[in-house]
Scaffold this active site. Structure first.
Site, PDB file in Angstrom:
ATOM      1  N   ASN B 394       0.829  -1.195   0.000  1.00 21.42           N
ATOM      2  CA  ASN B 394       0.000   0.000   0.000  1.00 21.42           C
ATOM      3  C   ASN B 394       0.872   1.256   0.000  1.00 21.42           C
ATOM      4  OD1 ASN B 394      -1.829   2.048   0.544  1.00 21.42           O
ATOM      5  ND2 ASN B 394      -3.120   0.765   1.849  1.00 21.42           N
ATOM      6  N   ASP B 395       1.501   1.566   1.121  1.00 20.74           N
ATOM      7  CA  ASP B 395       2.292   2.800   1.187  1.00 20.74           C
ATOM      8  C   ASP B 395       3.395   2.837   0.138  1.00 20.74           C
ATOM      9  OD1 ASP B 395       0.738   3.419   3.326  1.00 20.74           O
ATOM     10  OD2 ASP B 395       2.240   2.857   4.825  1.00 20.74           O
ATOM     11  N   VAL B 396       3.994   1.677  -0.136  1.00 23.05           N
ATOM     12  CA  VAL B 396       5.173   1.688  -1.006  1.00 23.05           C
ATOM     13  C   VAL B 396       4.799   1.869  -2.470  1.00 23.05           C
ATOM     14  CG1 VAL B 396       6.493   0.279   0.600  1.00 23.05           C
ATOM     15  CG2 VAL B 396       5.257  -0.822  -1.270  1.00 23.05           C
TER      16      VAL B 396
END
Ligand SMILES: NC(=O)c1ccc[n+]([C@@H]2O[C@H](COP(=O)([O-])OP(=O)(O)OC[C@H]3O[C@@H](n4cnc5c(N)ncnc54)[C@H](OP(=O)(O)O)[C@@H]3O)[C@@H](O)[C@H]2O)c1
Ligand SMILES: NC(=O)c1ccc[n+]([C@@H]2O[C@H](COP(=O)([O-])OP(=O)(O)OC[C@H]3O[C@@H](n4cnc5c(N)ncnc54)[C@H](OP(=O)(O)O)[C@@H]3O)[C@@H](O)[C@H]2O)c1
Lengths: 92, 467, 92, 467
Positions: B394-396
């Site tokens: 997600n964040d990456v």
């Protein structure tokens, strides 16, 4: 003089520590942290000396706890690092 | 004495080689063993030499500690390792506190004259060293415990912030320093109560210092506390005037600090930002507006697209670890490869919850080394990729890091999957990633969501291919 | 103990020396050599001590020559290194 | 005592930073000054502290040495610098020998008991340290002197070889070691004659050790002897139990060894090969057969070709330094550039007689930084270059290094000028390069010789363009 030399040793070790680590691939960050954490368990040597020289039973008790904590750090630290590194393939 | 100290020199050299070798993949495992050999040497030589008064306590301590360490290290799951390291690190800090305390007790018992003997150090020097060992060791102990609790999920990962927090921490530190001054300058009337008060303040400081840091930053915090526990060991070494403690502790202190900085850089953070930023708490309050909508797709859709693809990039993230989907993913990759598809795994340096998390999982599942690619190698060719399969990341892969200057993760390098022709995102629902941010990737026109547990989704895809 | 510590210092300095030099662009080889040669003129400190403590006029004479040689090494070494480095442009 | 030693620690730190900074172009000059500051600190503190008995000698020594050093460093020509460094280095080694000797003399005068006082060292330790200081320092002294003579041309550059040379050297070393054993184990009856004999043997060993090494390898030899003089200083430090000597000497010893290895690599040699290879002597005996003939060209020929060229690469070598042609070359390059020609200077890492030789000369002549190119950047595009102007370079453009496996320089990386469309070689006549080898480049069909002093040839070319 001896104190000065111990401080000198500390300073040189600090510079050496800074130089030793240059570029580390990111998958090695955790094992490196874990492995050097095991080294900081060197307090185990201090704990042995302190426990061995304790003059009161209170002192022995403190020393005993210090020794337990440090030994966990050392034994656990090296083993878990080894396990982590075993998970990487030769080339990975 | 001579031989012991020579052995200590040899042990230190082994530590130096060990740390150096741990830094490169080909030698890391041997490096760890070299350093373990150094530790064994130092311990054995110490046991043989010292005029030990109370063998009982020592044997008991080593046996108990050794067994606990052994069992803990053998039992732990791969995903639990980072928090176990935090725990071990805390114990190392505790040991330094206790060594300082035990020596203080011994001074109290024997008096200065007998304690110092004709050694080279004076009372002030010893007391300063005890104070530093207790201060740094105490902070390391409880700080590492909090990091352990946060990482293992036993305590909420998000930062605990309250007004005046920094001021409170500063005051506690100040109080500890003042008491330290009292301890050192009243050296000759040794005040045990003062020492205990200092210890308690430091323990409190460790807790309060780490509470405001979000769980996502815990690896950095542990690396930093690891550096601290080295310094605490070094301080304990100055108390008992032992050179191997001083050197080994200082090596860890310095190299740990460098490692901390390297890890910060990989996450595009600064150390100050990690410790005082309260990262991850402020974020959630922010209203975020996203255009577009999340479009769900079925497994069959994905199957047809994958069937027709020439090149597929898998981007694993923390969700793959949670679902333990690595074996299924590897199977799917093998099938695709069998169909002549060009398959790559793109590994982001901070995907998952510890550095190297994805590498370990994929190695466990026997993914061929040639298929693993680093972020920097994939990004330049990502726009030519037909399908990007985002598996619980997600964040990456949040384009806001590249595009939205107001985003708290702005500037973090990401894998630019949004530039691929088609993106499939596998996740269970609307859950956010570690940062708690909304991910605009999911709303892009070329993105399709594959809801459900990643392992099951991949397994259904595999059976589509097989059936 | 003090002797051991001096040896320890020697060992740490050796490791540090090995780590300090990694990649050096070839045009810096000569200045680096010259600059570290100037550092090895640290024997000057030894020569001062030896001359100052000499017990015979023969000893003083030897010390004097040691001091002359070491001082040439130090003064000349630093100056010539500085001149060499001055010849390179900022970017060169 | 405490303050002196603290100052020594600070000085050591300055040396560490100094060496580190000397290794990168942006900080090198500041690094040298940082290290000079450390030296100043160490010297001043020593002068202030020691209970100095004979001030006269000390002041005289510092004044004389300082003046000689100053004048030598200010007067020397750029091209003379490497040999001056060799000379300085030899003096450093000599100083260590003399310090060892002076201390030995003091022991003789005062006797062991007064000498050792209640210091920590025993006679054996001191004698071992004296022996090492004298051994290493002595070899460094005469070895550096021979290197100086060879580099400055006061002695023939080619290796002096005779049968049984290695055996002789080994025997001398053995004799020195045996005498060292006598010195150390007969410690209490101090034999001044033995020490003098050891010194003489070491001086001889230094001469004989460097004689068989060719002048072209002298930079490596100096780097190695520099490392040795550091170790000699360190040994002298153990004699007088002085920590700053030990640390600074050892830093130089270790970093100097690394530098030596790096320099060997740049010349594609191994250290063993440099010391025992007798490189450059064997070669001349070998009959070499070359096909083709050397074709001379006139300056006008070259002018017309240059006029028509789109891209020109200048390859400077030792001959440009001899002719001091750099300013003329720069003028020609500027004219060509004005004509729209793409001009580059290709700099080989060991062109000239010291590392960085060409860089310094071209910088002196104000050649723009953008025109300088390293060997590795030029080689890939060399076949698209219209004219390569080889200005007094020889070995570094010898195709035998790339093509002829039997050549002694086979494997050395070269600038592949023979792949350029046209090559002009400027040299005075049939002279060989440092290695003494025939250069097949001169016989190639695309090569033309421009005989004459490089500076004059270039100047005539410039006037062709101007006129
Ligand atoms: N690597 C490190 O050293 C490290 C350490 C600590 C923190 N961090 C931080 O952690 C983050 C890592 O990023 P990431 O992209 O790997 O992960 P992430 O941003 O934490 O996102 C994980 C995603 O996986 C999904 N997921 C969870 N369980 C799943 C399951 N069983 N099946 C399918 N999906 C599932 C979640 O969504 P749903 O809930 O909707 O399923 C979530 O969106 C970064 O912010 C990084 O800074 C990294
Ligand atoms: N850079 C270093 O650190 C270093 C140090 C020591 C040795 N070396 C060695 O030195 C060599 C350097 O190679 P290089 O190609 O630069 O030089 P080189 O091989 O020594 O050749 C120099 C050439 O310049 C010519 N020359 C001399 N004076 C001249 C003048 N006034 N005008 C025109 N030409 C003149 C000479 O030929 P004529 O006599 O026919 O004119 C000679 O062929 C290598 O073998 C290297 O290993 C390098």
């Amino acid at each position: 003089m001896e104190i000065i030399l111990l401080i000198f040793i500390f300073v040189l070790a600090a510079f050496l520590g800074f130089e030793l680590i240059q570029k580390v691939p990111s998958q090695l960050h955790t094992p490196l942290m874990s492995g050097s954490n095991a080294i900081s368990g060197i307090t185990m040597v201090g704990a042995i000396i302190a426990t061995g020289a304790a003059e009161s039973s209170f002192g022995s008790l403190i020393g005993f706890f210090a020794l337990v904590a440090a030994t966990i750090n050392v034994v656990g630290g090296y083993l878990v690092t080894d396990r982590m590194l075993a998970m990487f393939r030769k080339k990975g | 004495m001579g031989i012991v100290n020579l052995a200590y020199i040899v042990a230190s050299i082994l530590f130096i080689f060990g740390i150096k070798m741990l830094g490169s993949a080909a030698t890391a495992r041997r490096g760890n063993r070299v350093s373990a050999l150094g530790m064994l040497l130092a311990v054995v030589v110490t046991l043989l030499d010292k005029s030990i008064l109370s063998w009982g306590w020592i044997i008991a301590g080593i046996v108990v500690g050794g067994l606990v360490g052994l069992v803990a290290a053998k039992r732990v799951q791969m995903t639990g390792m980072p928090e176990l390291v935090a725990l071990f690190n805390g114990l190392g800090g505790l040991a330094s506190v206790l060594v300082g305390w035990a020596e203080f007790d011994r001074i109290n018992e024997t008096g200065w004259e007998a304690y110092l003997g004709d050694g080279p150090a004076g009372p002030t020097f010893i007391l300063v060293a005890i104070f530093l060992a207790v201060l740094i060791g105490g902070i390391t102990f409880t700080g590492s415990l909090v990091a352990y609790l946060k990482l293992s999920g036993k305590m909420g990962g998000s930062p605990t912030l309250f007004p005046g927090q920094k001021l409170l921490n500063a005051l506690i530190l100040l109080a500890a320093l003042v008491l330290g001054g009292v301890l050192i300058f009243n050296g000759l009337q040794l005040a045990g109560g003062v020492l205990i008060a200092i210890i308690l303040l430091c323990l409190l400081l460790g807790v309060l210092g780490v509470l405001p840091i979000g769980g996502g930053d815990m690896p950095v915090v542990i690396a930093f506390l690891n550096s601290c526990s080295g310094l605490a060991a070094s301080a304990a070494g100055f108390v008992i005037l032992n050179n191997v403690l001083i050197v080994a502790g200082c090596l860890v202190g310095a190299s740990g600090l460098i490692l901390t900085v390297i890890m910060c850089k990989a996450m595009n953070r600064t150390l100050g930002n990690v410790f005082f930023g309260g990262f991850g708490a402020a974020v959630k309050g922010k209203a975020q507006q996203v255009e577009g909508e999340m479009k769900a797709a079925s497994v069959e859709d994905a199957y047809y697209v994958l069937e027709a693809a020439q090149s597929v990039v898998f981007v694993p993230g923390y969700g793959m670890a949670v679902a333990q989907a690595q074996h299924a993913v590897k199977e799917l990759a093998a099938i695709l490869e069998g169909n002549g598809v060009d398959v790559k795994f793109a590994i982001h340096p901070v995907a998952g919850r510890m550095p190297g998390h994805m590498n370990v999982l994929l190695a466990e599942a026997d993914v061929p080394y040639e298929q693993l690619a680093e972020m920097d190698d994939v990004n330049p060719i990502i726009s030519t990729v037909d399908v990007a399969m985002v598996i619980g990341a997600n964040d990456v892969v949040n384009p806001a890091a590249a595009e939205d200057e107001s985003s708290p993760i702005y500037g973090m390098p990401i894998i630019n999957v949004h530039e691929a022709r088609t993106v499939y995102c596998l996740k269970r629902g609307q859950g956010a990633g570690f940062s708690g941010l909304v991910n605009t990737l999911f709303f892009r026109p070329n993105t399709r969501m594959l809801y459900g547990d990643a392992k099951e989704t991949i397994a259904s895809l595999v059976s589509e291919f097989k059936g």
